[in-house]
Design a protein around this motif. Structure first.
Motif, PDB file in Angstrom:
ATOM      1  N   VAL A   1       0.828  -1.210   0.000  1.00 21.60           N
ATOM      2  CA  VAL A   1       0.000   0.000   0.000  1.00 21.60           C
ATOM      3  C   VAL A   1       0.859   1.255   0.000  1.00 21.60           C
ATOM      4  O   VAL A   1       0.343   2.358  -0.074  1.00 21.60           O
ATOM      5  CB  VAL A   1      -0.975   0.094   1.207  1.00 21.60           C
ATOM      6  CG1 VAL A   1      -2.024  -0.987   1.136  1.00 21.60           C
ATOM      7  CG2 VAL A   1      -0.247   0.072   2.520  1.00 21.60           C
ATOM      8  N   SER A   2       2.175   1.086   0.120  1.00 19.64           N
ATOM      9  CA  SER A   2       3.067   2.244   0.047  1.00 19.64           C
ATOM     10  C   SER A   2       3.429   2.473  -1.422  1.00 19.64           C
ATOM     11  O   SER A   2       3.137   1.635  -2.273  1.00 19.64           O
ATOM     12  CB  SER A   2       4.321   1.978   0.863  1.00 19.64           C
ATOM     13  OG  SER A   2       5.209   1.156   0.128  1.00 19.64           O
ATOM     14  N   PRO A   3       4.068   3.605  -1.736  1.00 22.13           N
ATOM     15  CA  PRO A   3       4.374   3.858  -3.149  1.00 22.13           C
ATOM     16  C   PRO A   3       5.521   3.010  -3.700  1.00 22.13           C
ATOM     17  O   PRO A   3       5.913   3.199  -4.845  1.00 22.13           O
ATOM     18  CB  PRO A   3       4.768   5.347  -3.159  1.00 22.13           C
ATOM     19  CG  PRO A   3       4.436   5.879  -1.817  1.00 22.13           C
ATOM     20  CD  PRO A   3       4.392   4.740  -0.879  1.00 22.13           C
ATOM     21  N   VAL A   4       6.046   2.076  -2.929  1.00 14.79           N
ATOM     22  CA  VAL A   4       7.158   1.250  -3.420  1.00 14.79           C
ATOM     23  C   VAL A   4       6.703   0.416  -4.614  1.00 14.79           C
ATOM     24  O   VAL A   4       5.653  -0.217  -4.573  1.00 14.79           O
ATOM     25  CB  VAL A   4       7.662   0.316  -2.301  1.00 14.79           C
ATOM     26  CG1 VAL A   4       8.632  -0.709  -2.857  1.00 14.79           C
ATOM     27  CG2 VAL A   4       8.316   1.116  -1.207  1.00 14.79           C
ATOM     28  N   ARG A   5       7.505   0.448  -5.687  1.00 19.23           N
ATOM     29  CA  ARG A   5       7.177  -0.361  -6.864  1.00 19.23           C
ATOM     30  C   ARG A   5       7.625  -1.798  -6.625  1.00 19.23           C
ATOM     31  O   ARG A   5       8.638  -2.028  -5.979  1.00 19.23           O
ATOM     32  CB  ARG A   5       7.894   0.177  -8.104  1.00 19.23           C
ATOM     33  CG  ARG A   5       7.677   1.653  -8.353  1.00 19.23           C
ATOM     34  CD  ARG A   5       6.326   1.873  -8.984  1.00 19.23           C
ATOM     35  NE  ARG A   5       5.987   3.286  -8.989  1.00 19.23           N
ATOM     36  CZ  ARG A   5       5.886   4.016 -10.097  1.00 19.23           C
ATOM     37  NH1 ARG A   5       6.089   3.479 -11.268  1.00 19.23           N
ATOM     38  NH2 ARG A   5       5.559   5.281 -10.026  1.00 19.23           N
TER      39      ARG A   5
ATOM     40  N   CYS B   1      -7.510   0.830  -1.399  1.00 13.80           N
ATOM     41  CA  CYS B   1      -6.088   1.034  -1.125  1.00 13.80           C
ATOM     42  C   CYS B   1      -5.200   0.603  -2.288  1.00 13.80           C
ATOM     43  O   CYS B   1      -3.981   0.695  -2.202  1.00 13.80           O
ATOM     44  CB  CYS B   1      -5.664   0.252   0.114  1.00 13.80           C
ATOM     45  SG  CYS B   1      -6.367   0.898   1.611  1.00 13.80           S
ATOM     46  N   GLY B   2      -5.805   0.082  -3.350  1.00 14.29           N
ATOM     47  CA  GLY B   2      -5.000  -0.343  -4.489  1.00 14.29           C
ATOM     48  C   GLY B   2      -4.378  -1.714  -4.304  1.00 14.29           C
ATOM     49  O   GLY B   2      -3.454  -2.076  -5.016  1.00 14.29           O
ATOM     50  N   LEU B   3      -4.849  -2.491  -3.339  1.00 14.71           N
ATOM     51  CA  LEU B   3      -4.324  -3.844  -3.152  1.00 14.71           C
ATOM     52  C   LEU B   3      -5.048  -4.856  -4.025  1.00 14.71           C
ATOM     53  O   LEU B   3      -4.587  -5.970  -4.215  1.00 14.71           O
ATOM     54  CB  LEU B   3      -4.471  -4.273  -1.685  1.00 14.71           C
ATOM     55  CG  LEU B   3      -3.528  -3.631  -0.677  1.00 14.71           C
ATOM     56  CD1 LEU B   3      -3.918  -4.003   0.738  1.00 14.71           C
ATOM     57  CD2 LEU B   3      -2.096  -4.044  -0.955  1.00 14.71           C
TER      58      LEU B   3
ATOM     59  N   GLU C   1      -0.719   4.779  -7.947  1.00 15.96           N
ATOM     60  CA  GLU C   1       0.479   5.241  -7.239  1.00 15.96           C
ATOM     61  C   GLU C   1       0.196   6.532  -6.480  1.00 15.96           C
ATOM     62  O   GLU C   1       0.666   6.739  -5.375  1.00 15.96           O
ATOM     63  CB  GLU C   1       1.636   5.468  -8.230  1.00 15.96           C
ATOM     64  CG  GLU C   1       1.993   4.237  -9.062  1.00 15.96           C
ATOM     65  CD  GLU C   1       2.383   3.037  -8.203  1.00 15.96           C
ATOM     66  OE1 GLU C   1       3.036   3.251  -7.160  1.00 15.96           O
ATOM     67  OE2 GLU C   1       2.012   1.906  -8.553  1.00 15.96           O
TER      68      GLU C   1
ATOM     69  N   LYS D   1      -1.765   5.731  -3.425  1.00  8.34           N
ATOM     70  CA  LYS D   1      -0.945   5.154  -2.362  1.00  8.34           C
ATOM     71  C   LYS D   1      -0.185   6.210  -1.572  1.00  8.34           C
ATOM     72  O   LYS D   1       0.064   6.050  -0.385  1.00  8.34           O
ATOM     73  CB  LYS D   1       0.045   4.141  -2.951  1.00  8.34           C
ATOM     74  CG  LYS D   1      -0.640   2.849  -3.352  1.00  8.34           C
ATOM     75  CD  LYS D   1       0.317   1.885  -3.989  1.00  8.34           C
ATOM     76  CE  LYS D   1      -0.428   0.605  -4.367  1.00  8.34           C
ATOM     77  NZ  LYS D   1       0.444  -0.337  -5.087  1.00  8.34           N
ATOM     78  N   ARG D   2       0.180   7.304  -2.260  1.00 11.08           N
ATOM     79  CA  ARG D   2       0.929   8.330  -1.544  1.00 11.08           C
ATOM     80  C   ARG D   2       0.040   9.183  -0.647  1.00 11.08           C
ATOM     81  O   ARG D   2       0.515   9.876   0.229  1.00 11.08           O
ATOM     82  CB  ARG D   2       1.681   9.221  -2.539  1.00 11.08           C
ATOM     83  CG  ARG D   2       3.159   8.850  -2.587  1.00 11.08           C
ATOM     84  CD  ARG D   2       3.866   9.642  -3.614  1.00 11.08           C
ATOM     85  NE  ARG D   2       3.836   8.933  -4.894  1.00 11.08           N
ATOM     86  CZ  ARG D   2       4.146   9.513  -6.044  1.00 11.08           C
ATOM     87  NH1 ARG D   2       4.465  10.793  -6.087  1.00 11.08           N
ATOM     88  NH2 ARG D   2       4.131   8.805  -7.153  1.00 11.08           N
TER      89      ARG D   2
ATOM     90  N   ILE E   1      -2.567   7.950   1.174  1.00 12.25           N
ATOM     91  CA  ILE E   1      -3.279   7.221   2.216  1.00 12.25           C
ATOM     92  C   ILE E   1      -2.326   6.548   3.205  1.00 12.25           C
ATOM     93  O   ILE E   1      -1.166   6.307   2.922  1.00 12.25           O
ATOM     94  CB  ILE E   1      -4.172   6.105   1.595  1.00 12.25           C
ATOM     95  CG1 ILE E   1      -3.303   5.086   0.857  1.00 12.25           C
ATOM     96  CG2 ILE E   1      -5.220   6.705   0.677  1.00 12.25           C
ATOM     97  CD1 ILE E   1      -4.035   3.825   0.480  1.00 12.25           C
TER      98      ILE E   1
ATOM     99  N   TYR F   1      -2.477   3.051   5.852  1.00  5.83           N
ATOM    100  CA  TYR F   1      -3.259   1.829   5.934  1.00  5.83           C
ATOM    101  C   TYR F   1      -2.764   1.007   7.120  1.00  5.83           C
ATOM    102  O   TYR F   1      -1.566   0.855   7.329  1.00  5.83           O
ATOM    103  CB  TYR F   1      -3.100   1.023   4.647  1.00  5.83           C
ATOM    104  CG  TYR F   1      -3.682  -0.375   4.674  1.00  5.83           C
ATOM    105  CD1 TYR F   1      -5.046  -0.584   4.486  1.00  5.83           C
ATOM    106  CD2 TYR F   1      -2.862  -1.483   4.875  1.00  5.83           C
ATOM    107  CE1 TYR F   1      -5.572  -1.872   4.500  1.00  5.83           C
ATOM    108  CE2 TYR F   1      -3.380  -2.769   4.897  1.00  5.83           C
ATOM    109  CZ  TYR F   1      -4.736  -2.952   4.704  1.00  5.83           C
ATOM    110  OH  TYR F   1      -5.259  -4.228   4.717  1.00  5.83           O
TER     111      TYR F   1
ATOM    112  N   VAL G   1      10.502   3.851   3.176  1.00  6.63           N
ATOM    113  CA  VAL G   1       9.629   3.336   2.128  1.00  6.63           C
ATOM    114  C   VAL G   1       8.802   4.471   1.510  1.00  6.63           C
ATOM    115  O   VAL G   1       8.512   4.468   0.324  1.00  6.63           O
ATOM    116  CB  VAL G   1       8.741   2.226   2.718  1.00  6.63           C
ATOM    117  CG1 VAL G   1       7.482   2.046   1.911  1.00  6.63           C
ATOM    118  CG2 VAL G   1       9.513   0.924   2.803  1.00  6.63           C
ATOM    119  N   TYR G   2       8.452   5.466   2.341  1.00  7.22           N
ATOM    120  CA  TYR G   2       7.695   6.613   1.832  1.00  7.22           C
ATOM    121  C   TYR G   2       8.610   7.753   1.402  1.00  7.22           C
ATOM    122  O   TYR G   2       8.147   8.872   1.193  1.00  7.22           O
ATOM    123  CB  TYR G   2       6.698   7.102   2.892  1.00  7.22           C
ATOM    124  CG  TYR G   2       5.457   6.240   2.933  1.00  7.22           C
ATOM    125  CD1 TYR G   2       4.386   6.479   2.084  1.00  7.22           C
ATOM    126  CD2 TYR G   2       5.377   5.168   3.815  1.00  7.22           C
ATOM    127  CE1 TYR G   2       3.248   5.681   2.109  1.00  7.22           C
ATOM    128  CE2 TYR G   2       4.247   4.361   3.849  1.00  7.22           C
ATOM    129  CZ  TYR G   2       3.187   4.621   2.992  1.00  7.22           C
ATOM    130  OH  TYR G   2       2.078   3.832   3.014  1.00  7.22           O
TER     131      TYR G   2
END
Lengths: 410, 314
Positions: A242-246, B52-54, B74, B77-78, B80, B82, B105-106
């Motif tokens: 759910v993070s922006p990591v590809r 959430c794009g999952l 993408e 995801k930036r 939100i 979760y 990670v962010y």
């Protein structure tokens, strides 16, 4: 007190949120993942021991146990003739390092008991009248009995016996002929055998590179599939997704530490192979590194690919072992020559990366040849690595959802 | 900019023949605590995972923070944060290492991360435990640390998927205090839960059942629109016998046992009180108290599910 602390920094509204973040490139997020992975490996010494010590341990086990050099085969002889000629002939068998004459029997029927108790593997019986037959030139038969339980060792023993008998009879023939007045005799065709690359025909030289491929493949695939499935089990994979990591960054971040560690354990195996089994590196080291690097990358990709289709570490382990152990052991040419296999099995072996790695490895280490001899193998390894990593990156993007639903519906 | 943080339009998800989420539509106002209520398997998690794009929706659309979840996941995801019921942290990393990892990670800049690190430690009450391994923390601490990691990058929208499972009541209260503060600071909170007492803290609620929304509104509006007849709480002796007795009366809508009391739905309050007292007296059951009560969300939820199942002919 806690409430006050929460209120202090205001949380930005959603439009302002992303501004502070550096534009997320694929590579910016790889570093924290690599750092985290190394930390986790360090905190889990058992895994580290598994990764580093297992190749060496297996190399020792297999290196000493998997030995196709048959020497000092226990031999029983039965001399029924009891002449000078028969004694000379049997003595010749005992002077080689291949056979140890452990038993001298009076009765050939005793052989049965010796074979049954595994006290002898081969028995040679020289029948009465051997010397007479020899001198009359009518051909003197001897009897060779073999324990064929292990077909490989029995086959090798037959070869040794035949060679010794042949050379002995050649010598006798010349002696007899010279005794009859012929001078300056020579054998019409004399093979002058010279063995290249491995003049002593040590099987270690052949086996160690295969063993390296075998061990590395298992370790790499098992450890990477574990490291990903563990994240799925704990739910951290979902948190990262759910993070922006590809996905590609995630895969690279997860594979780099394991690639470095498995490269290290490959070198430990090389070192042990050199120290204990005198396995040399005759060719170029950079080439060896290239082949190992590509092979390991392919294995890492395969490990991640397995983890995208499994949910638990047990299942991942089973699939990893199944897809590495058998093909790498049987279809790579590690022990069994591929060209002796039936066509369909040979076709399967084309999809086993260890097969290509192995011939490149043997080429570099034992033959010392350049890239011209195995560029196709290198190319295949590169293709396999590229394929597994790309497919797993694509699959990773989708797997989390499928997995989540599976959990929900249960 | 619209006043909605999330806009969902006819969103569906099918897995083979099974429809997990069936064309749901709703809006979430900015700064609200939005409750998504339903039993296990009702489609709560599937919806949140799509937002959430999952998970990719089968059909329909949704805008999260103004971004289409299909076209620009993408960007979604930036915007939100979760957090799931698993409190997804690395158990073999320390508290601080976990926070730093999610900061990395962010792609958070070092000074921002340093100040947010202090904020999370303070908020979760973990100051002094920065170097403890996460696996040694209590559930309540893990929960607050997971929340801290989820809002580390200051997202405008926070998704919480059953965030209070396996946590003691004191920690649950502390957690909801935190959620309220975040909401006051303007964060939109989207929370799924099956704890109906937690749902009372939401500004806006959707009830979901078998992939469909069966109720919408604030807790009080939901109660008012669902249960129109008065409910009387009755304290009496021999409750089970009394329940069986009352159930047969035509002026009683429904009877259920809540703790040691009975909840009796009647057609009209004054007449209900009178008839109730008379009937119990006739049966010789001692009556101690009758009170008019506000129905709970549980009453609402059960009634809505019943109605929806009747409609669907189940």
């Amino acid at each position: 007190m806690r409430k006050k602390a929460v209120a202090a920094p205001t949380v930005r509204a959603e439009m302002a949120g992303p501004v502070r973040m550096v534009e997320a490139t694929v590579f910016a997020s790889i570093r924290p993942i690599i750092r985290k992975e190394f930390r986790q490996i360090r905190r889990d010494p058992r895994t580290l021991v598994f990764l580093l010590a297992l190749p060496g341990f297996l190399l020792l086990m297999f290196g000493y146990a998997l030995n196709f050099d048959f020497k000092h085969i226990p031999l029983a002889v039965c001399d029924q003739d009891g002449t000078q000629a028969s004694r000379d002939f049997l003595a010749r068998l005992g002077t080689t390092e291949y056979f140890d004459i452990l038993y001298r029997l009076d009765d050939p029927r005793l052989v049965d008991g010796l074979f049954g108790r595994d006290q002898a593997k081969v028995a040679v019986v020289v029948p009465r009248g051997f010397a007479d037959d020899l001198s009359s030139g009518s051909g003197a038969p001897i009897q060779v009995l073999l324990d064929g339980t292990n077909s490989t060792s029995a086959g090798t023993a037959v070869g040794y016996i035949a060679a010794i008998v042949q050379s002995a009879s050649l010598r006798m023939t010349t002696q007899v002929l010279e005794g009859r007045g012929f001078r300056g005799l020579s054998v019409p065709v004399a093979a002058e055998v010279r063995v290249w690359y491995n003049p002593e025909l040590r099987s270690a030289l052949f086996l160690i590179p295969g063993l390296m491929a075998f061990v590395l493949m298992i370790i790499v695939v098992v450890s990477t599939s574990f490291s990903v499935v563990r994240e799925k089990e704990r739910g951290t994979m979902e948190q990262i997704l759910v993070s922006p990591v590809r996905p590609l960054a995630l895969i690279v971040g997860k594979t780099v530490p394991y690639a470095l560690i498995s490269l290290l354990s490959a070198h430990l195996a090389l070192g042990l192979g050199y120290l204990l089994f005198r396995v040399p590196i005759r060719g170029s080291y950079p080439l060896l590194l290239l082949a190992m690097g590509l092979f390991l990358l392919g294995g890492l990709g395969q490990g991640i690919l397995i983890s995208t289709v499994t949910r638990t570490q047990q299942v991942a382990f089973m699939i990893a072992i199944l897809t590495t152990l058998l093909p790498t052991f049987i279809l790579s040419g590690f022990v069994f020559p591929i060209r002796n296999m039936p066509g369909i099995i040979q076709a399967f072996s084309f999809f086993v990366p260890a097969r290509y790695f192995l011939s490149a490895l043997r080429g570099i280490m034992i033959k010392g040849v350049g890239i011209g001899a195995f560029w196709e193998q290198i190319l295949f390894l590169a293709a396999f690595a590229g394929l597994t990593i790309t497919v797993s990156a694509v699959r990773l993007r989708r797997s989390s959802g499928v997995e989540g639903e599976g959990r929900k519906r249960r | 900019m619209t006043s909605s943080s999330i806009e969902v339009r006819a969103l569906s998800k099918r897995f083979g023949a099974f429809t997990a989420v069936d064309a749901v539509s709703f809006d979430v106002r900015r700064g609200d605590i939005f409750g998504f209520l339903g039993a296990n398997g009702a489609g709560k998690s599937t919806t949140i995972r799509m937002l959430c794009g999952l998970l990719e929706p089968t059909s329909g659309t949704a805008l999260v923070a103004g971004h289409d979840i299909r076209r620009s996941p993408e960007k979604v995801k930036r915007s939100i944060g979760y957090m799931s019921q698993k409190f997804s942290l690395y158990e073999d990393l320390t508290v601080e290492e976990n926070i730093r990892f999610f900061g990395g990670v962010y792609n958070m800049a070092a000074p921002d991360l340093a100040s947010r690190l202090r904020w999370v430690l303070e908020m979760a009450g973990l100051r002094g435990r920065e170097h403890s391994l996460t696996r040694n923390l209590s559930q309540g601490w893990k929960q607050r640390l997971a929340l801290g990691c989820a809002v580390l990058h200051e997202p405008g929208i926070l998704f919480l998927d059953e965030p209070t499972g396996g946590v003691d009541p004191v920690s649950r209260r502390a957690f909801w205090d935190l959620i309220n503060r975040l909401s006051e600071d303007g964060v939109t909170v989207f929370v799924t839960t099956h704890y109906l007492d937690e749902a009372e803290s939401c500004n806006d609620i959707r009830l979901i059942h078998a992939g469909r929304i069966v109720g919408a509104g604030s807790p009080s509006a939901l109660k008012a629109s669902t249960i129109r007849n008065p409910i009387l709480e009755v304290e009496c002796g021999r409750t089970v016998e009394a329940m069986d007795l009352l159930r047969r009366e035509p002026w009683v809508r429904d009877v259920s046992i809540f703790g040691v009391n009975l909840h009796v739905g009647v057609v009209e309050e004054a007449e209900g009180r009178r008839r109730l007292a008379a009937r119990l007296e006739q049966a010789g059951i001692p009556l101690r108290r009758i009170d008019r009560i506000v129905p709970s969300l549980e009453d609402v939820f059960l009634r809505r599910i019943e109605d929806s199942d009747k409609e669907a002919g189940r």
